[in-house]
Design a protein around this motif. Structure first.
Motif, PDB file in Angstrom:
ATOM      1  N   SER A  44     -10.039  -6.130   6.191  1.00 53.76           N
ATOM      2  CA  SER A  44      -9.240  -6.153   4.844  1.00 53.76           C
ATOM      3  C   SER A  44      -8.160  -5.227   5.075  1.00 53.76           C
ATOM      4  O   SER A  44      -8.489  -4.033   5.345  1.00 53.76           O
ATOM      5  N   GLY A  45      -6.902  -5.396   4.725  1.00 54.38           N
ATOM      6  CA  GLY A  45      -5.821  -4.742   4.532  1.00 54.38           C
ATOM      7  C   GLY A  45      -5.076  -4.522   6.042  1.00 54.38           C
ATOM      8  O   GLY A  45      -4.260  -3.945   6.131  1.00 54.38           O
ATOM      9  N   ALA A  46      -5.479  -5.433   6.835  1.00 49.65           N
ATOM     10  CA  ALA A  46      -4.843  -5.242   8.290  1.00 49.65           C
ATOM     11  C   ALA A  46      -3.470  -5.644   8.374  1.00 49.65           C
ATOM     12  O   ALA A  46      -2.599  -5.466   9.477  1.00 49.65           O
ATOM     13  N   GLY A  47      -3.127  -6.578   7.528  1.00 48.42           N
ATOM     14  CA  GLY A  47      -1.904  -7.278   7.696  1.00 48.42           C
ATOM     15  C   GLY A  47      -1.705  -8.728   7.891  1.00 48.42           C
ATOM     16  O   GLY A  47      -0.733  -9.378   8.114  1.00 48.42           O
ATOM     17  N   PRO A 150      -6.470   1.100  11.504  1.00 48.20           N
ATOM     18  CA  PRO A 150      -7.200   2.143  11.102  1.00 48.20           C
ATOM     19  C   PRO A 150      -7.748   1.995   9.788  1.00 48.20           C
ATOM     20  O   PRO A 150      -7.003   1.372   8.787  1.00 48.20           O
ATOM     21  N   ALA A 151      -9.013   2.272   9.468  1.00 46.95           N
ATOM     22  CA  ALA A 151      -9.719   2.243   8.266  1.00 46.95           C
ATOM     23  C   ALA A 151      -8.771   2.851   6.991  1.00 46.95           C
ATOM     24  O   ALA A 151      -8.665   1.969   5.883  1.00 46.95           O
ATOM     25  N   ALA A 152      -8.507   3.944   7.050  1.00 46.92           N
ATOM     26  CA  ALA A 152      -7.775   4.564   6.037  1.00 46.92           C
ATOM     27  C   ALA A 152      -6.565   3.831   5.673  1.00 46.92           C
ATOM     28  O   ALA A 152      -6.106   3.687   4.434  1.00 46.92           O
ATOM     29  N   SER A 153      -5.693   3.413   6.661  1.00 55.21           N
ATOM     30  CA  SER A 153      -4.456   2.945   6.327  1.00 55.21           C
ATOM     31  C   SER A 153      -4.725   1.336   5.448  1.00 55.21           C
ATOM     32  O   SER A 153      -4.041   1.077   4.835  1.00 55.21           O
ATOM     33  N   ARG A 154      -5.773   0.782   6.392  1.00 55.65           N
ATOM     34  CA  ARG A 154      -6.169  -0.368   5.583  1.00 55.65           C
ATOM     35  C   ARG A 154      -6.780  -0.405   4.005  1.00 55.65           C
ATOM     36  O   ARG A 154      -6.265  -1.487   3.528  1.00 55.65           O
ATOM     37  N   LYS A 155      -7.363   0.435   3.880  1.00 56.87           N
ATOM     38  CA  LYS A 155      -8.039   0.606   2.590  1.00 56.87           C
ATOM     39  C   LYS A 155      -6.739   0.950   1.557  1.00 56.87           C
ATOM     40  O   LYS A 155      -6.788   0.447   0.641  1.00 56.87           O
ATOM     41  N   GLN A 156      -5.903   1.844   1.953  1.00 54.44           N
ATOM     42  CA  GLN A 156      -4.684   2.128   0.893  1.00 54.44           C
ATOM     43  C   GLN A 156      -3.838   0.889   0.955  1.00 54.44           C
ATOM     44  O   GLN A 156      -3.504   0.737  -0.361  1.00 54.44           O
ATOM     45  N   ARG A 157      -3.661   0.147   1.779  1.00 56.78           N
ATOM     46  CA  ARG A 157      -2.787  -1.093   1.526  1.00 56.78           C
ATOM     47  C   ARG A 157      -3.613  -2.243   0.708  1.00 56.78           C
ATOM     48  O   ARG A 157      -2.908  -2.635  -0.368  1.00 56.78           O
ATOM     49  N   ALA A 158      -4.884  -2.238   1.075  1.00 59.89           N
ATOM     50  CA  ALA A 158      -5.614  -3.169   0.468  1.00 59.89           C
ATOM     51  C   ALA A 158      -5.816  -2.914  -1.200  1.00 59.89           C
ATOM     52  O   ALA A 158      -5.515  -3.838  -1.903  1.00 59.89           O
ATOM     53  N   LEU A 159      -6.023  -1.641  -1.567  1.00 61.22           N
ATOM     54  CA  LEU A 159      -5.910  -1.189  -2.976  1.00 61.22           C
ATOM     55  C   LEU A 159      -4.594  -1.310  -3.541  1.00 61.22           C
ATOM     56  O   LEU A 159      -4.728  -1.389  -4.843  1.00 61.22           O
ATOM     57  N   ALA A 160      -3.737  -1.079  -2.796  1.00 60.17           N
ATOM     58  CA  ALA A 160      -2.629  -0.956  -3.396  1.00 60.17           C
ATOM     59  C   ALA A 160      -2.035  -2.358  -3.892  1.00 60.17           C
ATOM     60  O   ALA A 160      -1.196  -2.654  -5.014  1.00 60.17           O
ATOM     61  N   ARG A 161      -2.595  -3.373  -3.143  1.00 64.87           N
ATOM     62  CA  ARG A 161      -2.292  -4.861  -3.145  1.00 64.87           C
ATOM     63  C   ARG A 161      -3.081  -5.223  -4.305  1.00 64.87           C
ATOM     64  O   ARG A 161      -2.664  -5.966  -5.284  1.00 64.87           O
TER      65      ARG A 161
END
Length: 197
Positions: A44-47, A150-161
């Motif tokens: 999740s959040g990888a793009g 990376p998990a931190a980047s993915r989580k930030q993007r997914a929750l921003a979305r």
């Protein structure tokens, strides 16, 4: 959208996904088929969604391409594996046999299946979603993509979305993704692997 500073540089993410699209387009040309099947997997959040939509916009073959997002199929927050099975049985297998596939959209608001959608076997097909790349589905695809981020980047993007709708379910969904990654080793099944910051 979150007001917190981004942990990942949007330009770097966009550049990585742009490189990925270029290489996928080259791979599609090598398949030399009028109706290739492309699977795009990643946590999740990888793009995945951005990559799939960009690929549709830059589709290199004549005519249109069909895009199915597993987010429209998963039957709820515990449905990763079941959603992938539905995609295999109702979309990928019929497409491989030259048959029309029919799947139903999952209505997240009411928690039940909604309208039906058909998949034309004569047209190219992109299926994107966490869990989609398994030993069973890999046999049904021409180009198989894994996005590693990376998990931190993915989580930030997914929750921003998806904001507060997703936040309470992040860990629950991440556990299902972990099972998939451990059991199916999708990176090893991919024909193309792309790092996304």
């Amino acid at each position: 959208m979150s007001s917190a500073p981004s942990r990942s540089n949007p330009d770097a993410v966009g550049n990585s996904l742009g490189i990925a699209v270029d290489q996928i387009i080259a791979a599609i040309a090598q398949v030399a088929a009028s109706n290739p099947v492309i699977l795009i997997d990643g946590r999740s959040g990888a793009g995945k969604t951005t990559l799939a939509r960009t690929l549709v916009a830059r589709w290199p073959l004549r005519g249109r391409v069909q895009l199915v997002a597993l987010d429209s199929i998963y039957p709820g927050w515990d449905g990763l594996d079941h959603g992938v099975e539905l995609a295999k049985d109702l979309i990928l297998t019929p497409h491989a046999k030259g048959l029309v596939g029919v799947w139903q959209r999952w209505d997240w608001a009411v928690g039940e299946p909604a309208e039906a959608h058909a998949v034309d076997p004569s047209l190219p097909l992109i299926v994107e979603g966490a869990g989609v790349l398994t030993p069973a589905t890999a046999r049904l695809a021409d180009v198989r993509v894994w996005l590693e981020s990376p998990a931190a980047s993915r989580k930030q993007r997914a929750l921003a979305r998806d904001g507060e709708t997703y936040r309470p379910h992040w860990d629950r969904w991440a556990r299902q993704e972990h099972v998939h990654v451990t059991r199916d080793d999708p990176m090893s099944l991919a024909t193309l692997v792309f790092p996304v910051p």
